[in-house]
Design a protein around this motif. Structure first.
Motif, short mmCIF file in Angstrom:
data_model
loop_
_atom_site.label_atom_id
_atom_site.label_comp_id
_atom_site.label_asym_id
_atom_site.label_seq_id
_atom_site.Cartn_x
_atom_site.Cartn_y
_atom_site.Cartn_z
N UNK A 96 0.82 -1.21 0.00
CA UNK A 96 0.00 0.00 0.00
C UNK A 96 0.85 1.26 0.00
N UNK A 97 1.94 1.25 0.76
CA UNK A 97 2.83 2.42 0.81
C UNK A 97 3.47 2.69 -0.54
N UNK A 98 4.15 1.69 -1.10
CA UNK A 98 4.83 1.89 -2.38
C UNK A 98 3.84 2.05 -3.52
N UNK A 99 2.69 1.40 -3.42
CA UNK A 99 1.65 1.59 -4.44
C UNK A 99 1.08 3.00 -4.41
N UNK A 100 0.91 3.56 -3.21
CA UNK A 100 0.46 4.95 -3.10
C UNK A 100 1.48 5.93 -3.63
N UNK A 101 2.76 5.68 -3.33
CA UNK A 101 3.81 6.55 -3.86
C UNK A 101 3.87 6.45 -5.38
N UNK A 102 3.71 5.24 -5.90
CA UNK A 102 3.71 5.04 -7.35
C UNK A 102 2.53 5.75 -8.00
N UNK A 103 1.37 5.66 -7.39
CA UNK A 103 0.18 6.32 -7.92
C UNK A 103 0.32 7.84 -7.89
N UNK A 104 0.83 8.37 -6.79
CA UNK A 104 1.04 9.82 -6.69
C UNK A 104 2.06 10.30 -7.72
N UNK A 105 3.14 9.54 -7.89
CA UNK A 105 4.14 9.91 -8.89
C UNK A 105 3.59 9.87 -10.30
N UNK A 106 2.71 8.91 -10.57
CA UNK A 106 2.09 8.81 -11.88
C UNK A 106 1.19 10.01 -12.15
N UNK A 107 0.44 10.43 -11.15
CA UNK A 107 -0.44 11.58 -11.31
C UNK A 107 0.37 12.86 -11.54
N UNK A 108 1.46 13.02 -10.78
CA UNK A 108 2.32 14.19 -10.97
C UNK A 108 2.97 14.17 -12.35
#
Length: 81
Positions: free
Chosen positions: A53-65
């Protein structure tokens, strides 16, 4: 030559912003395989859901940015051109 640069002066900020946004997008896209490997190594292989969940959230946020930076890069590049 100076006559040509006098016409380009008002597009300098847009050209610089387009380049900066493109570099942000590229940097975030190059980090994505590392984040995916962290999800697999730390979360899936060890069956540790908080890491996923942590790394998936960071990955999702980076993708949005990266997506937003790509849109802004295209906007500023088309304005400067």
């Amino acid at each position: 030559m100076s006559l040509m640069f006098s016409f380009l002066k008002k597009y300098r900020v847009a050209a610089i912003l387009a380049l900066v946004m493109m570099l942000i997008e590229l940097a975030l896209e190059l980090v994505q395989p590392y984040l995916i490997s962290k999800i697999i190594d730390d979360g899936i292989s060890r069956q540790y859901m908080p890491a996923v969940l942590l790394w998936g959230g960071i990955l999702t946020a980076g993708t949005i940015v990266a997506f937003g930076a790509g849109i802004l890069s295209s906007f500023y590049a088309s304005y400067a051109s």
